[in-house]
Design an enzyme around this catalytic site. Structure first.
Site, short mmCIF file in Angstrom:
data_model
loop_
_atom_site.label_atom_id
_atom_site.label_comp_id
_atom_site.label_asym_id
_atom_site.label_seq_id
_atom_site.Cartn_x
_atom_site.Cartn_y
_atom_site.Cartn_z
N ARG A 84 1.70 1.86 -6.13
CA ARG A 84 2.67 0.88 -6.60
C ARG A 84 3.94 1.53 -7.13
O ARG A 84 5.00 0.89 -7.18
CB ARG A 84 2.01 -0.05 -7.63
CG ARG A 84 1.01 -1.00 -6.96
CD ARG A 84 0.30 -1.88 -7.95
NE ARG A 84 -0.46 -1.15 -8.93
CZ ARG A 84 -1.69 -0.68 -8.75
NH1 ARG A 84 -2.32 -0.91 -7.61
NH2 ARG A 84 -2.31 -0.01 -9.69
N GLU A 118 -11.09 9.19 -16.37
CA GLU A 118 -12.16 8.87 -17.31
C GLU A 118 -13.52 9.24 -16.69
O GLU A 118 -14.38 9.81 -17.35
CB GLU A 118 -12.10 7.37 -17.63
CG GLU A 118 -12.82 7.05 -18.92
CD GLU A 118 -12.64 5.59 -19.30
OE1 GLU A 118 -11.83 4.90 -18.66
OE2 GLU A 118 -13.34 5.17 -20.24
P1 AMP Z 1 -3.48 6.32 -16.05
O1 AMP Z 1 -3.53 7.62 -15.31
O2 AMP Z 1 -4.74 6.01 -16.79
O3 AMP Z 1 -2.25 6.18 -16.91
O4 AMP Z 1 -3.43 5.19 -14.96
C1 AMP Z 1 -2.27 4.92 -14.35
C2 AMP Z 1 -2.44 4.55 -12.90
O5 AMP Z 1 -3.53 3.67 -12.67
C3 AMP Z 1 -1.21 3.86 -12.44
O6 AMP Z 1 -0.83 4.38 -11.19
C4 AMP Z 1 -1.58 2.40 -12.40
O7 AMP Z 1 -1.07 1.83 -11.24
C5 AMP Z 1 -3.10 2.35 -12.41
N1 AMP Z 1 -3.66 1.49 -13.45
C6 AMP Z 1 -4.32 1.90 -14.56
N2 AMP Z 1 -4.75 0.88 -15.29
C7 AMP Z 1 -4.35 -0.23 -14.65
C8 AMP Z 1 -4.47 -1.64 -14.91
N3 AMP Z 1 -5.13 -2.11 -15.98
N4 AMP Z 1 -3.92 -2.48 -14.03
C9 AMP Z 1 -3.26 -2.03 -12.96
N5 AMP Z 1 -3.11 -0.73 -12.64
C10 AMP Z 1 -3.66 0.16 -13.48
#
Ligand code: AMP
Length: 171
Positions: free
Chosen positions: A59, A96
């Site tokens: 995205r 995670e």
């Molecule tokens: P993080 O590495 O945990 O910050 O996760 C970020 C990535 O996961 C991004 O590329 C987001 O598009 C996706 N992502 C994580 N959590 C969500 C969520 N609750 N809804 C949509 N996309 C998420």
């Protein structure tokens, strides 16, 4: 930012139980809201010297490419492993559960290039931190990380404390 918030749909238990997925498809479907979103994403950087926008698969490609277009610079896709056809630089990072990697072409960034990173969601910050490392491995400098939304309760900002963060909506 209420107009943006109204176009982000919560999907419970996707892609797995306990996760509330922030669905941006209603936002990008609506031309006025999409315009407002891209304008707000790039607003702090309109007078910054930026050489390129980098966006994380998938995205980040949507928002990142439009932001690059508006800023008049090129776009660099940061991709999941095995997708890019030419020689790549790679970073591995922990999720995670398990781990992941991101890759970029070795000639995507010139030494000293100032890069704006863009993604839809800042959650735990692992993806964005890895993206910053990838940009830096290629010789670039991260000007800032910009997100449509931030899940504040996951404290992704802690991982990105070395970088300026611009997010339009905080949950
Ligand atoms: P993080 O590495 O945990 O910050 O996760 C970020 C990535 O996961 C991004 O590329 C987001 O598009 C996706 N992502 C994580 N959590 C969500 C969520 N609750 N809804 C949509 N996309 C998420």
């Amino acid at each position: 930012m209420n107009s943006l918030k109204n176009k982000i749909r919560d999907i419970a238990d996707f892609p797995e139980p306990g996760i509330v997925f922030k669905d941006i498809t209603p936002l990008v479907q609506d031309p006025g809201t999409l315009r407002e979103c891209i304008d707000a994403l790039i607003a702090p950087f309109s007078h910054s010297r930026i050489n390129a926008v980098a966006g994380m698969e998938a995205r980040g490609f949507i928002f990142g490419t439009l932001a690059a277009w508006e800023l008049g610079v090129g776009f660099i896709p940061l991709r999941k492993p095995g997708k890019l056809p030419y020689d790549v630089q790679k970073v591995d990072y922990d999720l995670e559960y398990g781990n992941a990697s991101l890759e970029a072409h070795i000639d995507a960034i010139q030494p000293g290039d100032k890069i704006l990173l863009i993604d839809d969601v800042l959650a735990t910050g692992g993806t964005a931190k890895a993206s910053c490392e990838l940009v830096e491995k290629l010789g670039g400098q991260v000007v800032a990380c910009a997100f449509v939304m931030e899940l504040g309760f996951l404290e992704g900002r802690q991982k990105l404390r070395d970088y300026p963060i611009h997010s339009l909506i905080t949950y």
